[in-house]
Write an enzyme that holds these catalytic residues in place. Sequence first.
Site, mmCIF file in Angstrom:
data_model
loop_
_atom_site.group_PDB
_atom_site.id
_atom_site.type_symbol
_atom_site.label_atom_id
_atom_site.label_comp_id
_atom_site.label_asym_id
_atom_site.label_seq_id
_atom_site.Cartn_x
_atom_site.Cartn_y
_atom_site.Cartn_z
ATOM 1 N N HIS A 37 0.838 -1.207 0.000
ATOM 2 C CA HIS A 37 0.000 0.000 0.000
ATOM 3 C C HIS A 37 0.873 1.258 0.000
ATOM 4 C CE1 HIS A 37 -2.693 -2.938 2.301
ATOM 5 N NE2 HIS A 37 -3.462 -2.613 1.275
ATOM 6 N N SER A 185 0.370 -8.975 1.504
ATOM 7 C CA SER A 185 -1.088 -8.959 1.550
ATOM 8 C C SER A 185 -1.521 -8.832 3.002
ATOM 9 C CB SER A 185 -1.643 -10.268 0.970
ATOM 10 O OG SER A 185 -2.998 -10.430 1.353
ATOM 11 N N ARG A 187 -3.871 -10.316 4.190
ATOM 12 C CA ARG A 187 -4.316 -11.659 4.580
ATOM 13 C C ARG A 187 -3.150 -12.568 4.981
ATOM 14 N NH1 ARG A 187 -8.658 -10.760 0.440
ATOM 15 N NH2 ARG A 187 -10.594 -10.808 1.649
#
Length: 275
Positions: A37, A185, A187
Amino acid sequence: MKIFNSIKEMQVFSLSSKRDGKKVAVVPTMGFLHEGHMSLIDIAKKEADIVVVTIFVNPTQFGPNEDFSRYPRDFERDSRLCHERGTDAIFAPEASEMYPTGASTWITEDSLSKGLCGKSRPLHFRGVTTVVAKLFNAVLPDLAVFGQKDAQQLAVIKRMVRDLNFPVKIIAGPIVREADGLAMSSRNKYLSPDERKNALSISSALREAGKKIFGDSAGLRDFVSSKISSNGGRVDYVEVVDAETLEPDCNFERPLLIAVAAYFGTTRLIDNTII
Ligand code: AMP
């Protein structure tokens, strides 16, 4: 750094920035930020004067048995990271702000959304296109930065922007990986140490496949798929498609996208490479 929860306040800030001649960029995220990000924020900062990061775990892009309620959230940490990276504003609405009671309007992309992740997550991209359109209407950006990590999402968003004439330039950021190759990620947090080790088979299979010569895409698919399965992964799909149209393609003259989704334990990971 400003933090907005209301669409109206977000719009007022963006409009006044634009009236001052500033270019506004948006980086849409679901939070629990990592270096992937952050790399998109860096790109946005180079391309625009004002960078808005949106943090919203969008309920409409999760299926009924997916991880919406346990999706990791840490707003304090996210806002600190955004601030440190020079973000100008965070837009973090509540679900009730984004979806008023009785909301019944959707944006559906009807072609690129069907294959790859769309097969096992049939309403996922309807949620993505709808929320991204709504985020664009809240942030009113001149440009938006999305990661190549979600290659199908990127293609679907580009198509939506073209088809619906959004005055927003879409910029793609490359996949950011951990030192050992695992694509970053939010996740990854779900993975046990063993699952994480085994999940490296995705990126290593993609890397090796990129270097080998295959007679056809079926050979390439089988190679990647068997590497992942033999490391304990449950393959959802391995597909070789045209990088732009996402059509199944055996034309090795054009850039091809090798896209993978696989489960390690209960965690579904995606990754891809372009060859
Ligand atoms: P998410 O918070 O997972 O919805 O992702 C928000 C944005 O960050 C999307 O445009 C993703 O494609 C992008 N992104 C997520 N992981 C990575 C990564 N490892 N490298 C680059 N971009 C990423």
